[in-house]
Design an enzyme around this catalytic site. Sequence first.
Site, PDB file in Angstrom:
ATOM      1  N   ASP A  82      -1.673   4.434   4.773  1.00  0.00           N
ATOM      2  CA  ASP A  82      -1.691   5.054   3.130  1.00  0.00           C
ATOM      3  C   ASP A  82      -3.112   5.869   2.857  1.00  0.00           C
ATOM      4  OD1 ASP A  82       0.378   5.439   1.403  1.00  0.00           O
ATOM      5  OD2 ASP A  82       0.494   3.383   0.633  1.00  0.00           O
ATOM      6  N   GLU A 180       9.963   7.043  -4.971  1.00  0.00           N
ATOM      7  CA  GLU A 180      10.048   5.388  -5.563  1.00  0.00           C
ATOM      8  C   GLU A 180      10.441   5.559  -6.868  1.00  0.00           C
ATOM      9  OE1 GLU A 180       6.301   3.406  -4.749  1.00  0.00           O
ATOM     10  OE2 GLU A 180       6.970   1.817  -6.107  1.00  0.00           O
TER      11      GLU A 180
HETATM   12  O1  KIV Z   1       1.989   1.055  -0.663  1.00  0.00           O
HETATM   13  C1  KIV Z   1       3.245   0.824  -0.400  1.00  0.00           C
HETATM   14  O2  KIV Z   1       3.647  -0.398  -0.050  1.00  0.00           O
HETATM   15  C2  KIV Z   1       4.161   1.948  -0.765  1.00  0.00           C
HETATM   16  C3  KIV Z   1       5.746   1.702  -0.459  1.00  0.00           C
HETATM   17  C4  KIV Z   1       6.185   0.910  -1.773  1.00  0.00           C
HETATM   18  C5  KIV Z   1       6.276   3.023  -0.500  1.00  0.00           C
HETATM   19  O3  KIV Z   1       3.757   3.013  -0.904  1.00  0.00           O
END
Ligand code: KIV
Length: 263
Positions: A82, A180
């Site tokens: 991420d 989401e």
């Molecule tokens: O950061 C995370 O865990 C997410 C998921 C909930 C898709 O983005």
Amino acid sequence: MMSVFDFKKRKTENNKISMVTCYDAVSAKMLDRTSVDCLLVGDSLAMVIHGHSSTLGATPEMMVLHTEAVARGSKNKYIVGDMPFLSYRKGVVPALECAGALMKAGAHAVKLEGVWGHEEVVSQLVGSGIPVMGHIGLTPQSIHALGGFKVQGRERDAAEDLVQQALKLEELGCFSIVMECVPSTLAERITQSLKIPTIGIGAGAAVDGQVLVLHDLLGFNLEFSPKFLKKYMQGAAQVEEAVNRFDQETKSGAFPTAKESYA
Ligand code: KIV
């Protein structure tokens, strides 16, 4: 291990994609033995691991550290890292640096939230050979602008905007999109309007895959029970029971026995 091409293939062949979050090496080793397709080093780690009240506390350094740990533990899973809060909003160069660091740490792709205002970043990442997973609907990095953790796209304009975001992300070259907390009918409409797969969390069943936070699906987080979550075990209760047994056996002298002692 999946490749970036397998995501689209799964959709074409009508085979679902499964993804769970993973933040550390020991979990990655365990997950490597499962049939789950994909590990997400999600910025949710700021909340789950570091105790923040939102994902805003995640930094590029934290994301790199946890991605490295996951990559050391996993040998055969597709890893998505991420991009944390603001890391892709300060321009193309800082975004490329953050994404580059995540890829060098062992990610096979990066995920970022939303699209409006950072279209150029998405296309530069894709053009630089970095597969990008989009994320629309409830985008936790914008939690204060959204006014809390709520289902998104209920109003007609908001729903239309989500459709446009998804189409734009596909056009910019994303290989998949997390959706989401959106109503199931809207998630279905978006899924059907795209060639790339959608991976839902709180987006119903008519999507191309599902993602959950590992700690949530294992039932480690007692206070977190949203409607979309299914707990596949009561992890917190099991940990409590095991640690209490250790405590009692330590205090009663039942542990250790000769079996756990050196001659
Ligand atoms: O950061 C995370 O865990 C997410 C998921 C909930 C898709 O983005």
